[in-house]
Design a protein around this motif. Structure first.
Motif, short mmCIF file in Angstrom:
data_model
loop_
_atom_site.label_atom_id
_atom_site.label_comp_id
_atom_site.label_asym_id
_atom_site.label_seq_id
_atom_site.Cartn_x
_atom_site.Cartn_y
_atom_site.Cartn_z
N GLY A 7 0.83 -1.20 0.00
CA GLY A 7 0.00 0.00 0.00
C GLY A 7 0.86 1.25 0.00
O GLY A 7 1.58 1.51 0.97
N ALA A 8 0.80 2.00 -1.10
CA ALA A 8 1.62 3.22 -1.23
C ALA A 8 0.74 4.45 -1.37
O ALA A 8 1.08 5.39 -2.07
CB ALA A 8 2.56 3.09 -2.43
N ASP A 32 2.37 -1.87 -4.47
CA ASP A 32 1.04 -1.31 -4.66
C ASP A 32 0.45 -1.88 -5.95
O ASP A 32 1.20 -2.29 -6.85
CB ASP A 32 1.10 0.22 -4.73
N TYR A 33 -0.87 -1.89 -6.05
CA TYR A 33 -1.51 -2.32 -7.29
C TYR A 33 -1.12 -1.40 -8.44
O TYR A 33 -0.99 -1.83 -9.58
CB TYR A 33 -3.03 -2.32 -7.09
N ARG A 37 2.51 4.49 -8.41
CA ARG A 37 2.36 5.09 -7.08
C ARG A 37 3.48 4.60 -6.15
O ARG A 37 4.04 5.38 -5.38
CB ARG A 37 0.98 4.76 -6.51
N ALA A 38 3.78 3.31 -6.23
CA ALA A 38 4.88 2.77 -5.42
C ALA A 38 6.21 3.40 -5.82
O ALA A 38 7.03 3.77 -4.97
CB ALA A 38 4.94 1.25 -5.55
N ARG A 56 5.02 -4.05 -8.00
CA ARG A 56 3.58 -4.09 -8.17
C ARG A 56 3.05 -5.37 -7.55
O ARG A 56 3.63 -6.44 -7.71
CB ARG A 56 3.19 -4.05 -9.64
N THR A 81 -3.02 -1.06 3.41
CA THR A 81 -4.16 -1.00 2.51
C THR A 81 -5.43 -0.78 3.32
O THR A 81 -5.40 -0.76 4.55
CB THR A 81 -4.29 -2.30 1.69
#
Length: 406
Positions: A7-8, A32-33, A37-38, A56, A81
């Motif tokens: 979670g980022a 992160d998904y 973002r990560a 990812r 998350t």
């Protein structure tokens, strides 16, 4: 210690910025998904980011999370998350023989016939059902280790150990005077989580009755918050502390009340009235044909990302634990608290106050686990560990806590 941070978002990014200044871990994988973002979270660390790398991962894919833990030889999974992903990440950590840490617990379900009187499935029930397996394996799942739950639970343990001989009531009280320029309604935390905890039946604990529920926003009271925040009306909200504190701390009553404000409450009631708080997908028309979407996800998409609001926010946020009881034969009442000024957190870390206040606590906990100051096995809340080392280290991080005699 090698950490997989899943979670980022706002809290995850704040975790990286706090952790980057501490030497206790060898590596942190930020997953992160949304890979971008990560990558952005890691890139923002600059020269401090040498121990970090971006990956990812789909948090709902247990096998993928296990593979990521094993590929990077991570011995800790830190879940940043939202609560929908607690159980797959919790199970992935156990499968990979990693320590698990989260800031929110597995989701509840209201009682099907008496939702405002009896508990159905409680927050954390799914995790505690697997506690024996974790304990037998000598593995640790530290659950509810954010700010609320988290630091508030540490305060409860500290009060029981150091400040009281007998506790009548423990009440978590959260309030703020934060404003956001240009927005009439802009939650400072995930709206998905906010809806979940505010519209579910609140849980109350009483020694002679156990856990029971009331109607949302019940038992309003005005609580005077410290450091210039002042009086804020607080109401009952479903929260993990009420489910955690009584497991390790003796108290006749435990509550959680949140300072929401009448306008915020009315907005949430309207979302509920319109069915926009639902998580089950509904079918809607689109340019490419019918699609299935969750109403709550639509609400989240229409609101600004809380992590982006820091430059527009003003004021302070306060998390704390009010305790009433007896010490040396005399009545005593205290409020243990932690205040973060948004101007300070933005200047020091580039993070808005609410996400930064949430993020610092799991980092402190990781450091205590890394040094051996905290240790254990099973599914444990923050109350299961000595409070002193945590509060000392929190202060050493440059974010002191306070105690006010009531």
């Amino acid at each position: 210690m090698r950490v997989l941070l899943v979670g980022a978002g706002g809290v995850g990014t704040a975790i990286t910025r706090i952790a980057a200044r501490r030497p206790f871990f060898e590596a942190m994988v930020v997953a992160d998904y949304d890979l971008a973002r990560a990558e952005a979270a890691v890139a923002a660390l600059g020269a401090e980011g040498a121990r970090f790398r971006a990956e990812r991962v789909d948090a709902s894919d247990e096998a993928a999370v296990v593979a990521l833990l094993e590929r990077h030889a991570c011995d800790v999974l830190l879940n940043a998350t939202d609560p929908r992903f607690v159980m797959p990440l919790f199970r992935a950590a156990r499968a990979a023989e990693a320590t698990y840490v989260d800031m929110a617990m597995s989701l509840s379900r209201p009682h099907p016939e008496r939702p405002y009187d009896e508990c159905g499935v409680k927050l954390g029930d799914a995790q505690f059902e697997e506690a024996i397996g974790w304990e037998k394996a000598g593995a640790l799942a530290l659950v509810g280790m954010g700010v609320e739950p988290g630091l508030s639970d540490v305060f409860a343990r500290y009060a029981a150990d150091e400040l009281f001989d007998e506790i009548e009531e423990i009440g978590i009280r959260d309030g703020a005077n934060l404003t956001v320029d240009g927005y009439d309604f802009a939650p400072s935390f995930s709206i998905w989580t906010t809806i979940e905890e505010c519209l579910n039946p609140p849980v109350v604990y009483e020694e002679d009755r156990g856990w029971f529920t009331t109607e949302p926003f019940s038992e309003p009271e005005v609580f005077d918050f410290p450091e210039g925040i002042g009086p804020v009306e607080c109401v009952n909200v479903e929260h993990e502390e009420v489910l955690l504190v009584p497991r390790w701390v003796d108290a006749k009553r435990v509550t959680f009340k949140y300072g929401l404000g009448e306008e915020f409450i009315q907005t949430l009631r309207t979302l509920h009235l319109l069915g926009l708080d639902r998580t089950e997908p509904v079918t809607v028309a689109s340019a490419s044909g019918p699609v299935r979407v969750s109403p709550r996800d639509v609400v989240a998409a229409c609101l600004p990302d809380p992590a982006t609001l820091g430059e527009l926010m003003h004021g302070k946020t306060c998390a704390g634990t009010w305790v009433k009881g007896v010490k040396d034969g005399a009545p005593r009442e205290v409020y243990l608290y932690h205040v973060v000024d948004n101007q300070w957190s933005m200047a020091e870390y580039g993070c808005q106050a609410v996400v930064w206040q949430t993020a610092i606590n799991p980092v402190v906990a990781l450091e205590l686990l890394a040094t051996g100051a905290w240790s254990g096995s099973g599914v444990l809340g923050p109350e299961a560990f000595p409070a002193g080392p945590f509060l000392d280290l929190l202060t050493a991080y440059g974010s002191p806590w306070g105690l006010r005699e009531q």
